[in-house]
Design a protein around this motif. Structure first.
Motif, PDB file in Angstrom:
ATOM      1  N   GLN A 144      -7.840   8.870 -15.885  1.00 46.82           N
ATOM      2  CA  GLN A 144      -7.113  10.151 -16.002  1.00 46.82           C
ATOM      3  C   GLN A 144      -5.614   9.909 -16.157  1.00 46.82           C
ATOM      4  OE1 GLN A 144      -8.848  12.868 -16.410  1.00 46.82           O
ATOM      5  NE2 GLN A 144     -10.743  11.743 -15.968  1.00 46.82           N
ATOM      6  N   LEU A 145      -5.110   8.913 -15.443  1.00 43.80           N
ATOM      7  CA  LEU A 145      -3.688   8.570 -15.540  1.00 43.80           C
ATOM      8  C   LEU A 145      -3.359   8.092 -16.950  1.00 43.80           C
ATOM      9  CD1 LEU A 145      -0.999   8.250 -13.978  1.00 43.80           C
ATOM     10  CD2 LEU A 145      -1.677   5.888 -13.516  1.00 43.80           C
ATOM     11  N   GLU A 156      -6.510  17.193 -11.149  1.00 41.47           N
ATOM     12  CA  GLU A 156      -7.072  15.849 -10.997  1.00 41.47           C
ATOM     13  C   GLU A 156      -6.668  15.195  -9.675  1.00 41.47           C
ATOM     14  OE1 GLU A 156      -7.325  16.504 -15.414  1.00 41.47           O
ATOM     15  OE2 GLU A 156      -5.851  16.925 -13.858  1.00 41.47           O
ATOM     16  N   ALA A 180       0.710  19.560 -18.908  1.00 39.43           N
ATOM     17  CA  ALA A 180      -0.108  18.369 -18.651  1.00 39.43           C
ATOM     18  C   ALA A 180       0.202  17.786 -17.271  1.00 39.43           C
ATOM     19  CB  ALA A 180       0.143  17.330 -19.739  1.00 39.43           C
ATOM     20  N   LEU A 188      -3.107  11.045 -19.226  1.00 38.17           N
ATOM     21  CA  LEU A 188      -1.834  11.740 -18.998  1.00 38.17           C
ATOM     22  C   LEU A 188      -0.701  10.992 -19.697  1.00 38.17           C
ATOM     23  CD1 LEU A 188      -0.226  13.979 -17.421  1.00 38.17           C
ATOM     24  CD2 LEU A 188       0.180  12.201 -15.708  1.00 38.17           C
ATOM     25  N   PHE A 197      -2.249  17.832 -14.019  1.00 33.58           N
ATOM     26  CA  PHE A 197      -2.664  16.549 -13.439  1.00 33.58           C
ATOM     27  C   PHE A 197      -2.429  16.546 -11.927  1.00 33.58           C
ATOM     28  CE2 PHE A 197      -1.674  12.170 -12.133  1.00 33.58           C
ATOM     29  CZ  PHE A 197      -2.816  11.508 -12.575  1.00 33.58           C
ATOM     30  N   CYS A 198      -1.254  16.988 -11.499  1.00 37.92           N
ATOM     31  CA  CYS A 198      -0.950  16.994 -10.061  1.00 37.92           C
ATOM     32  C   CYS A 198      -1.813  17.988  -9.305  1.00 37.92           C
ATOM     33  CB  CYS A 198       0.533  17.315  -9.834  1.00 37.92           C
ATOM     34  SG  CYS A 198       1.646  15.990 -10.342  1.00 37.92           S
TER      35      CYS A 198
END
Length: 924
Positions: free
Chosen positions: A690-691, A721, A713, A694, A717-718
């Motif tokens: 996932q990182l 995910e 995005a 991103l 993500f923060c």
């Protein structure tokens, strides 16, 4: 024993609350004290250059929200380019000359201004500009913008003034500069010509009139039906005050014209407008004849109230959009009128003075202000029987950008740069095609402007600016705009400033032995007009980029608001193409205007102005920066308290993610404790996948200037995910595992990489927070994140099959969470750790879940999970997975004192009777 002491609870000195308004000035001071920008420049010495050239804001007031948007956008791009590995210097600039400063100084001086020389006035203007440069510098720095603030470029610097004059000399050398009498935008209030970029359009109510011009010549040979009749051409205009300047009537060569019998006389209008004309004036008319336009060519009409003719001419500019198809032509008051008059050899007649008043000897109206004279002109037309009809019309009308008053077209002697000499127009259009315009519609916009614009009027009848360095012969009146002489003057300006033009006499400013090329005389007068300030800023590529060894030209990027297609982008293009044959920029990025939350233009009278200073006091500069990144700058950008509050919440989620990770890696040394990718549990590898997604997305966004996509995005993500899934599941492993276990170190390795990546990726936008977090991170690193680079891509971290498996687990987790919530509402459980979960599903899903049986309690954050092939019907039936059922019961056994999970195996170790076997392994 207190088992809390054996837990790996988060430890961090990083403050929970941002307190941005208080903390940001401390960070700015640290940047200044450590000479951060100087170190950035030093680091970039051997790197490839990226030049974003600063369009100079005007130095006459505090910055507004549009300034903040512009400067932050530039700063985000420059910081991202540095982190890409480029050298991206930022030299800020200010536009210092011009009318707004001069008018404000005059206002401040009051009656004293009449006692001051031009030289003294210029010194006052310089002082005023210096004051606001200092104010704006501090306000821009407060936004977190890094740059060479100690060495900005100023258009009033001596060197810059000299280089401006030198650029003008280039047009004299190549024949592009000339003096002529043409109609220009003229502000009677400010008493000066205006450039296209200094004209704003606003609604204005004007009198609309239809006027008869009696035909003097007989056309009955071509149109027999008109024999012996009184015939007039009818014009329509919304500027009655220009009727005294009428010299002609224009008709289109391809239109058919109709002769209408109305109340015993004949009125001629375009056949395509006859019905609209009759209806507008409530007239009945009979068509006597129709005929081609050339029948009227060069025929003479009589001016309604002056003893002179008005000749009928053919003109391609005539349209059927409104009016009569017969266009009133006053060569001194309109561009198309002027061009037609030049072609046909008419006088460029202008009976209006610098203050917008008719010249004193003009019959009937001498001394009257033109707009005030409209009723008098209409009254005179009615008196002589020439007025057919009148009404008021509301339409878009040009206004002065400074005083906001309506302006006029007025033919005066001015200095121009020709659009045709040296093929300037053609070459400029070709140069536009070589530039990347962001958004793409910017190309069509500026192309149309260049394609249709008149010659560039560069003279202004004011004091505060760079003089047009031309002379006139006192003996014969010949103007001397000689490139060599102008170069000589430019060198003097570089040493002494342009003020010497108003201090020294002409011989001292000219090379020794200069004579008039026409009559040979040796005495000259100085031209007292100054240059258009758009020429001042338009030469910045030559005055800033070319002489500075740290910079380069053409620039990689010009970035300003959409109004600069007719302003700085426009003047810079013409100046550069006219002197160097190329555009001064490779890319042009345009942003919209800032409007309020409802989409309305900001106005002090409406009370919806949002000042950067107030936002910073309440929210901090970081939230302004996040606001800039979160908007699609290509459209108008909305700002309101609601929007800023929502962004503050998003900022808090990002900050808390950083804080949580910092707390959990306080004892992690990346050089010693990092776990190899192959040793990591699947969940950690899922997080790295996932990182990597991103990273790819955000780096692409920076490259394509899609900052609003970048914001969404990172926020997603923060929030999704990380907080809602990975970090949530990780707590048990990080808090309760043995301190140096592979499981915990693996989690810390991933969290460290996540944080290191996040901080680097957010640094161009959240510059204060990123640098603050950077200072708390473990491991060797640069002293500031702004000296670091973006994280490298690690394609080996991507594992699509692993992600597919975990997407399936996440779907199951969603259904389990719904069942847990139902149990909570029914008070079967309190916290999810109070629960034991049983899942029934088909054999394929059960087989899949069995492979993760040990991890499922941590994934669902429950005490135990049992898998079975059947469950009674009184349990939760999954909505998103066919055949899956979930039963939630109170977990059997006792609550572990250390991890809070329930276990039936407490007490198996007498020394640690209150903790579960998993915790027992950790503490032993």
């Amino acid at each position: 024993m207190d088992y809390k002491e054996t837990l790996n609870l988060p430890v961090t000195e990083f403050p929970m609350k941002a307190n941005l308004a208080q903390r940001e000035p401390e960070i700015l001071k640290k940047w200044d004290d450590t000479r951060l920008y100087g170190k950035i420049e030093e680091k970039g010495k051997e790197r490839p250059l990226y030049i974003l050239h600063d369009g100079p804001p005007y130095a006459n007031g505090h910055i507004h929200i549009g300034h903040a948007l512009n400067k932050i956008l530039k700063d985000v791009i420059l910081k991202s380019k540095r982190m890409e590995g480029l050298s991206a210097p930022y030299v800020p600039g200010w536009d210092c000359h011009g009318l707004p400063i001069e008018l404000q100084v005059e206002k401040n001086l009051g009656s004293k201004k009449h006692e001051m020389s031009k030289l003294a006035m210029r010194r006052e203007c310089r002082t005023y500009a210096e004051k606001f440069i200092a104010i704006q510098r501090d306000e821009f720095k407060r936004l977190g913008v890094l740059g060479d603030w100690d060495n900005p470029y100023l258009t009033m610097n001596y060197e810059y003034e000299g280089l401006t004059a030198a650029e003008l000399a280039k047009f004299a050398h190549n024949g592009g500069l000339y003096r002529g009498k043409k109609p220009v935008h003229w502000c009677s209030s400010c008493v000066t010509a205006l450039a296209e970029a200094e004209v704003e359009y606003a609604d204005h109510t004007s009198p609309s009139i239809y006027v008869k011009f009696l035909l003097q010549d007989d056309i009955s040979a071509a149109v027999p039906a008109l024999a012996g009749k009184r015939v007039s051409l009818v014009i329509w205009t919304t500027t009655p005050w220009t009727i005294p300047a009428n010299l002609a009537i224009a008709i289109h060569p391809d239109f058919t014209y109709a002769a209408l019998e109305v109340n015993g006389e004949v009125l001629i209008v375009a056949d395509g407008l006859k019905d609209a004309f009759l209806a507008a004036n409530k007239l009945d008319g009979k068509v006597l004849a129709t005929f081609a336009a050339p029948v009227l060519e060069r025929k003479r009409c009589r001016h309604p109230f002056y003893d002179r003719d008005s000749v009928v001419l053919l003109g391609e500019h005539v349209t059927l959009e409104a009016g009569t198809g017969c266009v009133h032509t006053a060569p001194g008051h309109g561009q198309e009128d002027y061009e037609l008059a030049l072609k046909e050899g008419l006088e460029i007649y202008n009976p209006v003075d610098n203050h917008g008043k008719y010249i004193g000897n003009l019959e009937f109206f001498g001394g009257q202000f033109v707009f005030a004279a409209n009723p008098a002109v209409i009254e005179k037309l009615a008196e002589v029987g020439a007025l057919v009809g009148q009404a008021n019309i509301s339409h878009s009308y040009p206004h002065c950008w400074r005083c906001k008053k309506p302006i006029i077209f007025r033919a005066t002697e001015q200095w121009f740069i020709s659009m045709e000499a040296n093929d300037l127009r053609k070459n400029a259009l070709e140069a536009i095609n070589s530039v990347q315009w962001i958004p793409r519609w910017g190309k069509e916009r500026i192309y149309g402007m260049i394609e249709n614009r008149p010659d560039w009027c560069i003279s202004r009848q004011r004091t505060w600016g760079v003089p047009i360095t031309a002379f006139s012969c006192t003996a014969c009146g010949e103007y001397l705009a000689d490139g060599t002489i102008m170069d000589f003057v430019a060198e003097q300006f570089k040493q002494h400033s342009a003020d010497i033009w108003f201090d020294w006499d002409a011989p001292r400013l000219m090379p020794e032995g200069t004579t008039c090329p026409k009559c040979g005389a040796t005495e000259f007068q100085k031209e007292m007009d100054i240059l258009d300030v758009w020429f001042d800023s338009g030469v910045s590529h030559a005055a800033v980029l070319e002489p500075n060894a740290k910079l380069a030209s053409p620039a990689d990027m010009y970035l300003e608001g959409s109004d600069q297609h007719r302003g700085w982008f426009h003047s810079s293009l013409l100046e550069s193409v006219g002197t160097r044959g190329v555009a001064p920029y490779k890319n042009v990025l345009t942003h919209g205007f800032v409007v309020d939350g409802a989409g309305r233009k900001m106005s002090k009278s409406v009370g919806n102005v949002v000042a950067p200073e107030e936002v910073i006091k309440k929210f901090g500069g970081e939230i302004l920066r996040l606001w800039v990144a979160a908007q699609d700058y290509r459209d108008d950008i909305r700002i309101s308290q609601e929007i800023l509050t929502r962004l503050s919440e998003a900022y808090r989620r990002i900050r808390n993610t950083c804080r949580y990770i910092l707390g959990n890696i306080h004892d992690f040394d990346p050089a010693k404790d990092a776990v190899e990718y192959g040793q990591m549990p699947e969940l950690d590898r899922w997080a790295l996948h996932q990182l990597e997604l991103l990273k790819e997305k955000v780096l692409t966004c920076y490259g394509e200037y899609e900052f609003h996509v970048l914001y969404h995005a990172m926020n997603g993500f923060c929030t999704v995910e990380m907080s809602a899934f990975y970090l949530d599941i990780l707590k048990d492993r990080v808090y309760t595992s043995r301190k140096d276990s592979v499981e915990r170190r693996s989690a810390q390795t991933v969290m460290y990489r996540i944080l290191d990546t996040l901080v680097r990726l957010m640094a161009p936008v959240l510059s204060f927070t990123a640098d603050e977090v950077w200072g708390y991170m473990p491991g060797a690193r640069e002293e500031s994140v702004h000296l670091a680079e973006f994280p490298p891509l690690n394609p080996e971290w991507k594992d699509e099959q692993l992600v597919e498996r975990w997407e399936r687990i996440m779907k199951v987790r969603t259904e389990v969470s719904k069942a847990l919530e139902q149990a909570r509402v029914a008070k079967t459980i309190g916290h999810s750790l109070d629960a034991a979960v049983t899942i029934a599903a088909d054999s394929e899903l059960l087989g899949f879940l069995n492979g993760y049986a040990r991890e499922l309690p941590a994934i669902f954050i429950v005490s135990s999970v049992m898998l079975t092939d059947t469950l009674a019907s009184d349990c939760y039936a999954a909505e998103g997975i066919a055949g899956m059922k979930v039963r939630v019961t109170a977990a059997p056994g006792e609550k572990c004192e250390r991890c809070w999970c329930y276990s039936e195996e407490l007490g198996t170790d007498s020394e640690h009777a209150t903790i579960c076997p998993k915790c027992l392994a950790a503490v032993k």
